[in-house]
Enzyme design. Structure first.
Site, PDB file in Angstrom:
ATOM      1  N   CYS A 157       0.859  -1.179   0.000  1.00 43.58           N
ATOM      2  CA  CYS A 157       0.000   0.000   0.000  1.00 43.58           C
ATOM      3  C   CYS A 157       0.899   1.232   0.000  1.00 43.58           C
ATOM      4  O   CYS A 157       1.906   1.255   0.708  1.00 43.58           O
ATOM      5  CB  CYS A 157      -0.870  -0.008   1.259  1.00 43.58           C
ATOM      6  SG  CYS A 157      -1.907   1.458   1.423  1.00 43.58           S
ATOM      7  N   HIS A 170      -8.835  -3.761  -2.270  1.00 42.78           N
ATOM      8  CA  HIS A 170      -7.932  -2.969  -1.429  1.00 42.78           C
ATOM      9  C   HIS A 170      -8.344  -1.488  -1.435  1.00 42.78           C
ATOM     10  O   HIS A 170      -8.433  -0.853  -0.376  1.00 42.78           O
ATOM     11  CB  HIS A 170      -6.498  -3.149  -1.967  1.00 42.78           C
ATOM     12  CG  HIS A 170      -5.456  -2.367  -1.256  1.00 42.78           C
ATOM     13  ND1 HIS A 170      -4.408  -2.959  -0.576  1.00 42.78           N
ATOM     14  CD2 HIS A 170      -5.263  -1.021  -1.121  1.00 42.78           C
ATOM     15  CE1 HIS A 170      -3.642  -2.012  -0.043  1.00 42.78           C
ATOM     16  NE2 HIS A 170      -4.130  -0.829  -0.368  1.00 42.78           N
ATOM     17  N   GLU A 171      -8.626  -0.956  -2.620  1.00 36.12           N
ATOM     18  CA  GLU A 171      -8.965   0.475  -2.711  1.00 36.12           C
ATOM     19  C   GLU A 171     -10.346   0.772  -2.105  1.00 36.12           C
ATOM     20  O   GLU A 171     -10.541   1.798  -1.457  1.00 36.12           O
ATOM     21  CB  GLU A 171      -8.895   0.969  -4.160  1.00 36.12           C
ATOM     22  CG  GLU A 171      -7.521   0.843  -4.821  1.00 36.12           C
ATOM     23  CD  GLU A 171      -6.369   1.333  -3.962  1.00 36.12           C
ATOM     24  OE1 GLU A 171      -6.526   2.314  -3.221  1.00 36.12           O
ATOM     25  OE2 GLU A 171      -5.298   0.705  -4.019  1.00 36.12           O
ATOM     26  N   HIS A 196     -10.122   1.167   1.510  1.00 39.40           N
ATOM     27  CA  HIS A 196      -9.660   2.499   1.944  1.00 39.40           C
ATOM     28  C   HIS A 196     -10.844   3.446   2.162  1.00 39.40           C
ATOM     29  O   HIS A 196     -10.832   4.268   3.073  1.00 39.40           O
ATOM     30  CB  HIS A 196      -8.738   3.121   0.896  1.00 39.40           C
ATOM     31  CG  HIS A 196      -7.292   2.734   1.027  1.00 39.40           C
ATOM     32  ND1 HIS A 196      -6.564   2.940   2.178  1.00 39.40           N
ATOM     33  CD2 HIS A 196      -6.427   2.167   0.152  1.00 39.40           C
ATOM     34  CE1 HIS A 196      -5.322   2.514   1.994  1.00 39.40           C
ATOM     35  NE2 HIS A 196      -5.208   2.036   0.771  1.00 39.40           N
TER      36      HIS A 196
HETATM   37 NI    NI Z   1      -3.519   1.154  -0.119  1.00 36.57          NI
END
Ligand code: NI
Length: 182
Positions: A110, A153-154, A157
């Site tokens: 990341c 993953h995004e 966030h």
């Molecule tokens: Ni990330």
């Protein structure tokens, strides 16, 4: 242009915010940030440019990593040497997923986490993502393998989740045999 130091570090509490839905039309400022994010991600994966501008390589970024608590993400996926597919998704949502799960064998990375973190982050092998383009048109993307992981993953966030939240701290390699390594 964006520099690596513009990206929030994992210690920054803003990364734990749940980002807000975007309304259309998007502001010029958000559109400008999207351009900057795509440029950063593309350049950072081209070795010469990454070196020249001292960019840490990454394939995805969420707005909150620049301190903007809004639900948009960018992914620049290198499909072959020097060839990139670019995804910009506003208000992204995973609408379906495979049963099969996978994980990145060498550990997920990341841009906000400037260290190696070992451990299994289980991710769906395939996902369908729905959202909007920058003009507010609905879009749907089918992603698999590395790209599917990037979307998960995004989107995490946007909900204040970092990849290592998914790792079992007492046993980072727990259930390795239940998932496929990529
Ligand atoms: Ni990330």
């Amino acid at each position: 242009m964006l520099k690596t130091k513009d990206i929030l570090d994992e210690k920054d509490k803003r990364l734990r915010l749940v980002s807000e839905e975007v309304t259309f039309p998007m502001s010029d400022e958000d559109l400008k940030y999207i351009d900057l994010m795509v440029t950063y991600l593309t350049d950072s994966q081209i070795e010469k440019l990454a070196e020249k501008y001292d960019l840490r390589p990454g394939m995805g970024m969420a707005a909150i990593q620049l301190g903007i608590p809004k639900r948009y993400i960018t992914i620049v996926h290198e499909v072959e040497e020097g060839v990139f597919d670019t995804y910009v998704v506003i208000n992204p949502k995973i609408i379906s997923n495979s049963v099969e799960k996978i994980y990145v064998e060498q550990g997920e990375g990341c841009l906000s986490v400037n260290r190696d973190v070992e451990g299994i982050v289980p991710r769906y092998a395939r996902v369908t993502v729905e959202g909007y383009d920058t003009k507010g048109q609905k879009i749907r993307i089918r992603a698999r393998e590395e790209l599917a992981i990037a979307f998960q993953h995004e989107i995490d966030h946007l909900n204040g989740i970092l990849f290592y939240d998914h790792i079992d701290l007492k046993n980072p390699m727990k259930d390795a045999d239940r998932y496929r390594a990529i």
